[in-house]
Design a protein around this motif. Structure first.
Motif, mmCIF file in Angstrom:
data_model
loop_
_atom_site.group_PDB
_atom_site.id
_atom_site.type_symbol
_atom_site.label_atom_id
_atom_site.label_comp_id
_atom_site.label_asym_id
_atom_site.label_seq_id
_atom_site.Cartn_x
_atom_site.Cartn_y
_atom_site.Cartn_z
ATOM 1 N N VAL A 165 0.714 -1.272 0.045
ATOM 2 C CA VAL A 165 -0.035 -0.081 -0.001
ATOM 3 C C VAL A 165 0.791 1.219 -0.103
ATOM 4 O O VAL A 165 0.784 2.118 -0.671
ATOM 5 N N ALA A 166 1.852 1.358 0.620
ATOM 6 C CA ALA A 166 2.841 2.300 0.854
ATOM 7 C C ALA A 166 3.473 2.775 -0.310
ATOM 8 O O ALA A 166 3.651 3.644 -0.863
ATOM 9 N N ARG A 167 3.895 1.683 -1.078
ATOM 10 C CA ARG A 167 4.521 1.882 -2.263
ATOM 11 C C ARG A 167 3.594 2.176 -3.353
ATOM 12 O O ARG A 167 4.097 3.201 -4.081
ATOM 13 N N VAL A 168 2.281 1.636 -3.570
ATOM 14 C CA VAL A 168 1.480 2.177 -4.388
ATOM 15 C C VAL A 168 1.357 3.811 -4.294
ATOM 16 O O VAL A 168 1.286 4.715 -5.260
ATOM 17 N N LEU A 169 0.823 4.095 -2.814
ATOM 18 C CA LEU A 169 0.520 5.547 -2.613
ATOM 19 C C LEU A 169 1.782 6.151 -2.884
ATOM 20 O O LEU A 169 1.562 7.674 -3.306
ATOM 21 N N GLY A 170 2.871 5.990 -2.588
ATOM 22 C CA GLY A 170 4.229 6.672 -2.959
ATOM 23 C C GLY A 170 4.264 6.901 -4.320
ATOM 24 O O GLY A 170 4.552 8.122 -4.697
ATOM 25 N N ILE A 171 3.895 5.773 -5.253
ATOM 26 C CA ILE A 171 4.145 6.081 -6.610
ATOM 27 C C ILE A 171 3.045 7.086 -7.278
ATOM 28 O O ILE A 171 3.509 8.083 -7.673
ATOM 29 N N ILE A 172 1.909 7.047 -6.496
ATOM 30 C CA ILE A 172 0.882 7.952 -7.046
ATOM 31 C C ILE A 172 1.304 9.292 -6.790
ATOM 32 O O ILE A 172 1.176 10.320 -7.478
ATOM 33 N N GLY A 173 1.697 9.544 -5.247
ATOM 34 C CA GLY A 173 2.010 10.947 -4.978
ATOM 35 C C GLY A 173 3.193 11.639 -5.770
ATOM 36 O O GLY A 173 3.147 12.456 -6.182
ATOM 37 N N LEU A 174 4.276 10.948 -5.721
ATOM 38 C CA LEU A 174 5.168 11.453 -6.258
ATOM 39 C C LEU A 174 5.137 11.475 -7.934
ATOM 40 O O LEU A 174 5.575 12.565 -8.473
ATOM 41 N N SER A 175 4.507 10.664 -8.590
ATOM 42 C CA SER A 175 4.221 10.804 -9.964
ATOM 43 C C SER A 175 3.447 12.269 -10.339
ATOM 44 O O SER A 175 3.640 12.597 -11.267
ATOM 45 N N VAL A 176 2.316 12.057 -9.340
ATOM 46 C CA VAL A 176 1.405 13.390 -9.821
ATOM 47 C C VAL A 176 1.968 14.601 -9.662
ATOM 48 O O VAL A 176 2.222 15.490 -10.326
ATOM 49 N N SER A 177 2.719 14.729 -8.468
ATOM 50 C CA SER A 177 3.464 15.797 -7.970
ATOM 51 C C SER A 177 4.710 16.305 -9.007
ATOM 52 O O SER A 177 4.990 17.405 -9.437
ATOM 53 N N GLY A 178 5.505 15.076 -9.228
ATOM 54 C CA GLY A 178 6.646 15.281 -10.087
ATOM 55 C C GLY A 178 6.178 15.636 -11.721
ATOM 56 O O GLY A 178 6.656 16.660 -12.418
ATOM 57 N N LEU A 179 5.263 14.990 -12.180
ATOM 58 C CA LEU A 179 4.747 15.085 -13.685
ATOM 59 C C LEU A 179 4.111 16.446 -13.775
ATOM 60 O O LEU A 179 4.218 17.205 -14.852
#
Length: 386
Positions: A165-179
């Motif tokens: 869960v932490a990995r999925v949420l981390g990917i979502i948060g970082l991907s959205v903010s970075g992109l």
């Protein structure tokens, strides 16, 4: 000089008895396109746009005041319930301070600054970019706080870096903010290049007539650069960005708030009083983000008021915003590659582990210094312009 009065216009004809009744307009019936009035107008995009800037700013601060009142009200309930409630008073102050500090994180300041620049370049005058982003972030904060108080285990799982869960949420948060930050920086680059072309044209012909929309990006290249974020047109879209952005639970302030809430529960504080912590955190964060958004709106709007005289100022503030957005986007991308992709290249690791603890404060201070210095220079030059 005393001519007889002669009517210049014929008297209106009497209504014909044969005219159909349906042609008579009903002046008392509202138009279908008539926008809602009062505070209801804030529920629609057209209604918000039709309101004065002062009204929209007042509405934004009304939301902030409401969050403060809810947080203080919940804290008061805990305090009045007995000695156990007093535990919440100390941690409430810490939670509020953490929220205020969190609003000046590098990614928050850069996200709001670049979003505001984009809207101003499109001819908009939004008063709630900072509030919208912070409200999206606050939604996750308050919901996660409620889950902690309720004893839900999903929050503990989300905080465990080794969990799926932490990995999925981390990917979502970082991907959205970075992109998002990279794309909005590219969109703002179109405005920067337009200002640079204007500066070069003024160097060739100082007497060049500058239209009011001179800084609006034009041309095929500008359309390509702005196309990816063409649908991000209102602050409510920034709310979604803020919501997705905060899903990663990757900031020390957000993690610290959840730890404070869990600690208050272990200390025996009433459940209702513990809810004051996420609300006070959100209240402080929305206050800081909203003030930052309004400051940047004023700075970018000033660049458009007289583009000919303020061309260097516009290039400076836009350039600083673009660089900050690209830096945050690069850090997010490097963090994804290092933490989720297992890439251990020296450059990637160095960027991912870059310390940006005070970068947000420095960025906000830099913009403030630029704005104050520009205002003083414009004020000094005003008599010469006359």
């Amino acid at each position: 000089m005393t001519k007889a009065a002669t009517p210049t216009e014929p008297a209106p004809p009497a209504a014909s008895s044969t005219a159909p009744l349906s042609t008579a307009p009903l002046s008392t019936a509202p138009s279908r396109t008539m926008p809602a009035t009062g505070w209801r107008s804030l529920l629609t995009t057209e209604g918000r746009a039709a309101r004065s800037f002062r009204f929209r700013v007042g509405a934004a601060f009304a939301v902030i005041i409401a969050l403060h009142l809810i947080g203080l009200g919940l804290l008061s309930v805990g305090v009045m319930s007995g000695a156990a409630g007093a535990v919440s008073v100390g941690v409430a102050a810490v939670a509020y301070f953490r929220g205020l500090v969190h609003s000046y994180d590098f990614d928050h300041v850069s996200m709001i600054d670049n979003s505001t620049r984009k809207f101003v370049a499109e001819g908009r005058n939004p008063a709630s970019v900072g509030l919208a982003f912070s409200a999206g972030h606050s939604t996750v904060v308050i919901l996660s706080g409620i889950l902690v108080v309720a004893g839900a285990g999903i929050v503990r799982t989300a905080l465990d870096e080794s969990s799926g869960v932490a990995r999925v949420l981390g990917i979502i948060g970082l991907s959205v903010s970075g992109l998002y930050l990279v794309l909005v920086a590219i969109a703002n680059l179109a405005t920067f290049l337009q200002a640079l072309r204007l500066k070069r044209a003024l160097a060739v012909d100082p007497g060049l007539e500058i239209p009011p929309d001179a800084l609006t990006p034009r041309g095929p290249a500008a359309r390509v650069m702005t196309a990816p974020l063409k649908r991000i047109r209102h602050p409510r879209h920034v709310y979604v960005i803020g919501f997705l952005f905060s899903l990663g639970f990757d900031t020390s302030s957000q993690i610290g708030l959840l730890i404070l809430t869990a600690g208050a529960a272990l200390a025996g504080a009433p459940a209702i009083s513990m809810l004051c912590l996420p609300f006070l955190f959100a209240a402080a964060m929305t206050l800081g983000d909203t003030l930052n958004g309004l400051m940047m709106l004023r700075m970018y709007a000033a660049a458009h008021e007289d583009p000919k005289r303020k061309i260097n100022y516009n290039l400076l503030v836009t350039g600083v915003g673009i660089v900050s957005g690209l830096i945050v986007g690069a850090i997010a991308a490097a963090t994804l590659l290092h933490d989720q992709g297992g890439v251990d290249l020296g450059v990637i690791v160095s960027v991912a582990e870059a310390n940006t603890e005070y970068a947000g404060f420095l960025l906000a201070a830099l913009f403030a210094v630029i704005g104050i210095a520009a205002w003083l220079l414009w004020r000094r030059a005003r008599p010469a312009v006359r």
